[in-house]
Write an enzyme that holds these catalytic residues in place. Structure first.
Site, PDB file in Angstrom:
ATOM      1  N   GLU A   1     -21.607  10.582  -0.180  1.00  0.00           N
ATOM      2  CA  GLU A   1     -21.829   9.174  -0.665  1.00  0.00           C
ATOM      3  C   GLU A   1     -22.331   9.120  -2.081  1.00  0.00           C
ATOM      4  OE1 GLU A   1     -23.713   6.679   2.837  1.00  0.00           O
ATOM      5  OE2 GLU A   1     -24.534   8.685   2.686  1.00  0.00           O
TER       6      GLU A   1
ATOM      7  N   LEU B   1      23.856 -17.671  -6.398  1.00  0.00           N
ATOM      8  CA  LEU B   1      23.698 -17.218  -7.830  1.00  0.00           C
ATOM      9  C   LEU B   1      24.432 -15.861  -7.665  1.00  0.00           C
ATOM     10  CD1 LEU B   1      22.344 -16.902 -10.597  1.00  0.00           C
ATOM     11  CD2 LEU B   1      20.283 -16.087  -9.234  1.00  0.00           C
TER      12      LEU B   1
ATOM     13  N   CYS C   1       0.732  -1.100  -0.003  1.00  0.00           N
ATOM     14  CA  CYS C   1      -0.058   0.054  -0.106  1.00  0.00           C
ATOM     15  C   CYS C   1       0.775   1.260   0.059  1.00  0.00           C
ATOM     16  CB  CYS C   1      -0.955  -0.029   1.244  1.00  0.00           C
ATOM     17  SG  CYS C   1      -0.071   0.476   2.763  1.00  0.00           S
TER      18      CYS C   1
ATOM     19  N   VAL D   1     -23.149  14.860   7.829  1.00  0.00           N
ATOM     20  CA  VAL D   1     -22.435  15.470   9.109  1.00  0.00           C
ATOM     21  C   VAL D   1     -22.002  16.838   9.287  1.00  0.00           C
ATOM     22  CG1 VAL D   1     -20.258  14.827  10.493  1.00  0.00           C
ATOM     23  CG2 VAL D   1     -21.123  13.151   9.013  1.00  0.00           C
TER      24      VAL D   1
ATOM     25  N   CYS E   1       7.919  -1.385   6.109  1.00  0.00           N
ATOM     26  CA  CYS E   1       7.199  -2.705   6.718  1.00  0.00           C
ATOM     27  C   CYS E   1       8.087  -3.870   6.208  1.00  0.00           C
ATOM     28  CB  CYS E   1       5.747  -2.829   6.541  1.00  0.00           C
ATOM     29  SG  CYS E   1       5.334  -3.213   4.796  1.00  0.00           S
TER      30      CYS E   1
ATOM     31  N   ALA F   1     -12.930   5.638   7.065  1.00  0.00           N
ATOM     32  CA  ALA F   1     -13.854   4.834   7.871  1.00  0.00           C
ATOM     33  C   ALA F   1     -14.879   4.103   6.901  1.00  0.00           C
ATOM     34  CB  ALA F   1     -14.460   5.672   8.775  1.00  0.00           C
TER      35      ALA F   1
ATOM     36  N   VAL G   1      11.238 -13.228   1.122  1.00  0.00           N
ATOM     37  CA  VAL G   1      11.294 -14.024   2.486  1.00  0.00           C
ATOM     38  C   VAL G   1      10.456 -13.273   3.621  1.00  0.00           C
ATOM     39  CG1 VAL G   1      12.844 -14.456   4.396  1.00  0.00           C
ATOM     40  CG2 VAL G   1      13.492 -14.708   2.055  1.00  0.00           C
TER      41      VAL G   1
END
Length: 1333
Positions: A1265, A410, A48, A1086, A73, A801, A270
């Site tokens: 939306e 290799l 991501c 909202v 990560c 969210a 790995v």
């Protein structure tokens, strides 16, 4: 011997780590050890880009520094010895100075929730360090490994484009004319409208990019690299040893000593195995700067590349070689380059090594099939000496006599030049065009006898169709000596299908699609070679039919460009009044600098514990026993909470928290492990032993639920007119159905919470990423048997969210709070991406059945519809989703006689829940599919049928609510005009007539999106406004900032109402402590509801202060506040809005559930590849009726982001479940959301000018939306293109296309001689790998 120290630099500061743990990755080290929380955790698998940082290495032999992006990560810290790491904090901050990329990303509105922004910034920053003036191609390439769920990418590209040499032009000169000279697509209409349009940002104000101001590479590291004697470094941890040899000799010795240890370069192969598959290596060998592994040597017969080169370096080397050598010598290199451009993202390409890619031999490796057909050889070395082995099929399927010996390494790869009369091609098809593993890929090579089209050598290999890369060697052998003609092709297809076989139950599914790709690729190869032969010897070879040439061209791709037309501010409006102006997101700069704090960025609390869940591995089973003993005996484990601990507190309303005696889905929470650290908690969770006994029936799909009558509660029904009578009067009746797959929220920030007991009066604080703090307060209070006034829930901001942070979040928060309360210590719980996707559910899969009665002119007089949603194992919000689906299913159409019924199906899947659009994206698609089918039956275009059925002027919906359709008609006609629909419809027809294997499609979809919550109580909102004596203001309200910019809009409201600059107003976050009893943030309302409450508070204050202000009209707020204080007038006010009038009577089937409607229309044009199922969105035009926009920049972002999310829903986002109910797609590697490569090449968005005033906030409309549904304009454009292909091939009969329209569905619908050739499996003769739920 003393253990070596790990030494590297972070942001210019030296880091020395004495007791380094080789299992530690850079991401947790940055976040936990160095407290640099700007770098985010998004997926843990390099998929991501949220954790992107820049790593710089110095090469003492070339005296150069190489900067490259990496995924923190996947980067072990032991691999960073002697490097300089730069994170988002190191390039600029609000406290020092901003870096231009940070400033531009924020000011171009390229951040919404902001969670992906630091990764975007670092990918772009690294590009700028290497290329201060990048091209657009380099830019999109650099961002290809970064995902964003909010913005739809366009504003991010805008920000980055300001660094490019050329700005504003699409950089494609068709017919030698620049796009800017000729208007849109060569059509000059509607250009004048844009000239008066105010820009959303102004480039003149940006800080210039000054490369001299960047952090320098630390001289100390240069000296160290130059002077240090190369000596192997060994880092020992509790479980693992990391060996870093510096010379080839030491590497060979290490490999001799530890033959089973993997050699790790970039850890991209790995790393994921260790993380996701539980593989463990006690010893890892990681060579560091060994010159022989980075060799590049060019000889007359080929190229030798070191195994340690990164794939990105290989890409640059090949690009260079291809430029220099004659074309006939570079066939293999060109084919490799083609795949290197789409392989993974920029970060992974910069980390992964060529040798690692080859030796890993993944079944879907893109390069191995090409290297094998190109007759490459591998140069191996061990203590016993050197040897060469061919990179052959035997090597790829790991035959012992053709493989590396355990002690061998290799060193390099020889890639021979191609010869005259030799041709090499590369093919791949994936779910998404870039940064996605191939479904099938292939390398193909043919060599002809000198001067004639007779096959001398032929080699074809496929990846993705078996456990290893597979060669069709017998077929190739039998074709040698054949001429290159249609007859040979036909034989080749049959021979290859006989040899490369796939079982119906093959892992990965998509079996028939894979079979079709095997021969479609072969056909493409045949055409490519035929075209090349024609070029080499025009007299001898016939040219391809013009209509076939299109099979060889890439899908339409020009560089992105777009126009936005929003509303002008009223000239009489005061210049300091911010309403209606494109104000930057309040946290935009902090998003871009990494200073915005999310839940997991909060510093650790003293003696904090970590909680992780154990989830069910069965979909429907009885729990026979749970054995916790082994898990509890592990170091650091504090407690394991089960349903027995919670007792009667284990339920709230209809939800049960932890499984008691049965589990009802895979992912059902069984127990919670609490330990001193995250690592300890996760290791212990794996040791909890649960014994299950499977139960019948196992219900996964909607069809199975219907068969077993497994529904929640009774069905819902709406009816108007007389359907039965109407069916008797119509000209024709048709029946059909359509299935929609579900959708994962894929918010960038996974579920996160931190619960802190206060230590007195049983008070407890909950910091959580949620949309509904009050609900969490209620659930936790009930679980802990406390009154709500002891439980406070705080939300600063949420990293996305989309409806997914309500129900399941509160269950997990309750269990976490129970643990915190039980132990009197703070407890943190952060889900990993895979857990999050498994546990939390998503958008409901949907089945729509329709029966329509219509007249010859397309008017639909009778419609009977049944909706079924796959609710999962608990009710959650499914009934409400069905209700909203039924209320909104008419979309923009008046059906005089309508009956619609809906059922929520109870199945053994994780409970599905709210997701942006809430039922409408599914219900609306069912209606549009019906309209499209009616159009076919009437021989009309779908647009004609849409227009004839549309609401006209003042009308009533099927639930008797009045509506004015005037803005709908305006949006429709404006969209048709702006998109030059009729001209382009003709152009599409012409294109389709000239191209047999590529087709284009065009579709226009109208939108009527009702906004409202169906009840007054759900619409109430409150706010609190304080004025301090220095004239500054603090505002709090009940809305949650999750990227939609609600806090920014609230400050705009205060600024207008109190007539003060926005800089004097501050907002800290949302808390149940300041504003109680708030409603959930969602449903597009909202800003609307909370804004009216904020406005009310401001007006109360002004009324109180009116005498003071009129006494001193030229005073400042500081003067007025002091005067009010001196006169004992309160400077604090509560604002309240009771909610819009709203009611719905389901018994009568009528009511007034909605306050207003958002209208819009979208026109999309796509191009599809009929042989592979690939598609490209060429252009989208959107026209929206937004009322009076409060902030056009934020509103534009909402529409675009929703559109791209909807496009993902209807095209590439595909959830995959096993026949046992196990979710396969648990991260960005298996589940593809749209990336930068998927956005429309051209995007034009315009707002209708503001019309009448309404009783909403400043007559604005909520836009969160509605745009999702417009994504289906792409679905129907693909439908149009597929229909054109079928029509040309003489296939009549109805075309049923389910959603999402993945490459598989597109390819298999474009039936042709190749789909007829493939073997088909009898249903029931095998167990499929996955089931459509």
């Amino acid at each position: 011997m003393e253990a070596p120290q790990l030494l590297f630099f972070v942001n210019g500061r030296k880091v020395i780590e004495k007791n380094v743990d080789p299992e530690m990755m850079l991401l947790p080290y940055l976040r936990k050890n160095l407290r640099l929380t700007g770098t985010k955790y998004g997926c843990g698998g390099g998929g991501c880009g949220a954790c992107t940082v820049m790593v710089s290495r110095y090469n003492p032999s070339t005296k150069t520094v190489r900067h490259h992006p990496v995924n923190a990560c996947l980067t072990p810290i032991c691999s960073l010895y002697g490097t300089a790491v730069t994170t988002v904090e190191g390039i600029g901050s609000t406290r020092t100075r901003l870096h231009p990329i940070q400033e531009r990303l924020a000011k171009c509105h390229g951040t919404q929730c902001g969670f992906c922004s630091p990764g975007m910034v670092m990918s772009m920053y690294t590009l700028l360090r290497n290329q201060p003036e990048p091209t657009l191609e380099q830019l999109t390439d650099a961002l290809g490994g970064n995902l964003c769920r909010c913005t739809g990418y366009r504003p991010i590209i805008d920000a980055c484009k300001t660094f490019c040499k050329v700005s504003g032009c699409c950089q494609s000169t068709e017919n030698g004319v620049c796009c800017l000279d000729k208007g849109i697509n060569g059509l000059a209409e509607f250009q004048e409208a844009d000239e008066t349009n105010p820009e959303l940002f102004s480039e003149e104000e940006f800080l210039p990019l000054d490369p001299t101001q960047e952090l320098i590479f630390p001289p100390e590291l240069m000296i160290m690299a130059e002077k240090q004697a190369p000596k192997t470094r060994v880092f020992c941890g509790d479980r693992m040893t990391w060996i870093s040899p510096m010379t080839l000799k030491e590497l060979l010795e290490a490999k001799f000593k530890y033959p089973q240890a993997p050699i790790v370069m970039g850890n991209t192969s790995v790393g994921p195995e260790v993380k996701f598959k539980g593989v463990f290596h006690s010893i890892v060998i990681s060579p560091d700067r060994i010159e022989e592994l980075g060799v590049v040597s060019q000889a007359c017969d080929g190229l030798t590349l070191g195994a340690g080169l990164s794939l990105d370096q290989v890409k640059d080397i090949l690009a260079d070689v291809v430029q220099k050598l004659p074309e006939e010598k570079t066939q293999t290199y060109r084919a490799l380059l083609k795949h290197l451009r789409t392989l993974a993202g920029s970060q992974i390409r910069n980390m992964a090594s060529l040798g690692g890619h080859i030796v890993s031999r993944h079944l879907d490796s893109d390069l191995n099939p090409l290297l094998a057909v190109g007759n490459c050889t591998l140069n191996l070395l061990s203590k016993d000496g050197a040897r060469q082995i061919p990179l052959s099929e035997q090597f790829l399927c790991k035959c012992p006599d053709a493989d590396l010996q355990p002690q061998e390494i290799l060193v390099s790869v020889n890639i021979p030049c191609s010869r005259k009369w030799e041709f090499v091609s590369a093919f791949r098809q994936a779910q998404r065009q870039q940064n996605a593993l191939a479904i099938v890929n292939s390398g193909m090579r043919v060599l002809f006898r000198e001067g004639g089209g007779i096959i001398k050598e032929l080699s074809i290999l496929y990846g993705g169709v078996g456990p290893t890369t597979i060669s069709a060697k017998n077929a190739c052998q039998r074709l040698i000596g054949r001429p290159w003609d249609e007859e040979m092709l036909d034989t080749a297809c049959r021979l290859v299908l006989d040899e490369v076989t796939l079982l119906g139950s093959a892992p990965g599914g998509k079996v028939e699609f894979k079979r079709a790709l095997i021969i479609s690729f072969l056909f493409k190869f045949y055409l490519e070679v035929s075209q090349s032969l024609k070029r080499l010897d025009p007299g001898h070879y016939p040219s391809l039919a013009d209509r076939y040439e299109s099979a060889l061209e890439d899908l339409h791709s020009k560089h992105h460009w777009r126009t936005l037309t929003h509303q002008n501010v009223d000239p009489v409006q005061l210049p300091q009044d911010p309403i209606g102006r494109p104000v930057m997101h309040l946290s935009g700069i902090k998003h871009a600098t990494g200073e915005a704090i999310y839940c997991d960025d909060m510093p650790a609390v003293d003696r904090e514990l970590f909680l992780t869940f154990v989830t069910s591995s069965r979909a429907h089973a009885k729990i026979v026993s749970i054995d916790l003993s082994e898990a509890l005996s592990l170091p650091g484990v504090v407690d394991i909470i089960t349903a027995d601990h919670l007792q009667e507190a284990n339920t709230f309303a209809t939800e049960t928290f932890l499984a008691t005696d049965e589990v009802h889905c895979v992912g059902h929470l069984v127990c919670a492990v609490i330990a001193e650290s995250e690592t300890q908690a996760r290791q212990a969770a794996k040791r909890v032993r649960v014994v299950y006994q499977d139960l019948e029936p196992l219900i996964l799909t909607i069809e199975e639920a219907i068969q077993h009558k497994s529904f929640f509660e009774s069905n819902r029904k709406l009816e108007c007119g007389n359907v039965e009578e109407a069916f008797k009067t119509v000209d024709q009746i048709l029946e059909g159905e359509i299935h929609l797959g579900g959708q994962e929220h894929f918010y960038m920030e996974t579920q996160s919470m931190l619960v802190v007991p206060k230590g007195e009066d049983e008070e407890i604080d909950i910091y959580v990423s949620t949309q509904f703090p009050k609900y969490i307060q209620d659930v936790v209070a009930s679980t802990l048997k406390l009154s709500a006034n002891k439980v406070m829930c705080h939300v600063r901001r949420v990293g996305g969210a989309f409806g997914g942070k309500v129900g399941k979040t509160s269950i997990m928060a309750a269990i976490t709070a129970f643990a915190a309360s039980r132990h009197g210590r703070a407890v943190r719980c952060i889900l990993e991406r895979g857990e999050d996707m498994l546990i939390t559910g998503g958008r409901h899969p949907y089945l729509g059945k329709y029966k329509a009665g219509f007249m010859k002119d397309g008017r639909i007089l009778a419609l009977d519809v049944e909706h079924y949603c796959n609710a999962g194992s608990t009710l959650d919000e499914s009934l409400w989703v069905i209700e909203m689906g039924l209320l909104k299913m008419d979309n923009a159409y008046k059906f005089p006689n309508l009956r619609c019924r809906g059922w929520a199906c109870r199945t053994n899947l994780p409970s599905n829940t709210a997701l942006r659009g809430f039922g409408f994206p599914q219900a609306g698609l069912v209606t549009e599919a019906c309209i499209t089918e009616v159009a076919v039956k009437c021989g009309l275009s779908p647009e004609q049928v849409r227009a004839v059925n549309m609401y006209k002027q003042i009308d009533r919906s099927h639930y008797k609510q009045e509506l004015s359709a005037k803005p709908l008609i305006e949006c429709w006609t404006e969209c048709i005009a702006r998109s030059s629909y009729s001209t382009r419809k003709a152009a599409v027809g012409k294109f389709n007539a000239e191209n047999f294997w590529k087709k284009r499609g065009l579709a226009v979809i109208p939108l009527k999106y009702p906004v409202g919550l169906g009840s007054v109580a759900l619409g109430q909102a409150a706010a609190l406004v304080h004025v301090y004596l220095d004239g500054s203001v603090l505002v709090t309200h009940g809305g949650i900032e999750m990227g939609q910019g609600v806090h920014t809009k609230m400050i705009q409201v205060v600024s207008r109402e109190l007539r003060m600059p926005m800089s004097s107003v501050h907002l800290r976050g949302t808390s149940t402590e300041t504003v109680p009893n708030t409603n959930a943030s969602g449903g597009s309302v909202v800003a609307d509801l909370n804004g009216l409450a904020v406005k009310d508070a401001c007006q109360t204050l002004l009324k109180r202060l009116e005498p003071i202000i009129s006494n001193n009209p030229h005073g400042t707020w500081k003067d007025w506040a002091q005067a009010a204080f001196d006169q004992s007038i309160s400077l604090s006010a509560v604002g309240y809005f009771r909610g819009y009038e709203s009611d719905m009577n389901w018994e009568k089937g009528e009511g007034h559930p909605f306050e207003y409607f958002v209208f819009g229309a979208a026109c999309s044009e796509v191009e599809i590849d009929c042989l592979t199922g690939d598609h490209k969105n060429i252009r989208t035009d959107i026209v929206m009726d937004v009322g009076h926009s409060i902030n056009p920049a934020i509103d534009m972002g909402q529409i675009e982001g929703a559109f791209i999310q909807g496009m993902g829903l209807y095209t590439i986002e595909e959830l995959s479940y096993s026949p046992q109910g196990v979710l396969y797609s648990r991260g960005p590697n298996q589940y593809k959301i749209p990336a930068i490569c998927d956005i429309p090449t051209e995007m034009h968005i315009s707002f209708l000018p503001p019309r009448e005033h309404s009783n909403t906030l400043y007559s604005s409309k909520g836009l969160g939306e509605s745009g999702v549904f417009l994504g289906c304009s792409v679905f129907f454009a693909i439908h149009d293109a597929v229909s054109a292909a079928r029509q040309e091939r003489g296939i009549s009969g109805p075309l049923r296309l389910d959603s999402p329209l993945t490459p598989e569905r597109i390819r298999m619908a474009c039936e042709d001689k190749f789909t007829k050739m493939i073997p088909r499996d009898e249903p029931g003769s095998y167990v499929p790998w996955n089931v459509p739920v």
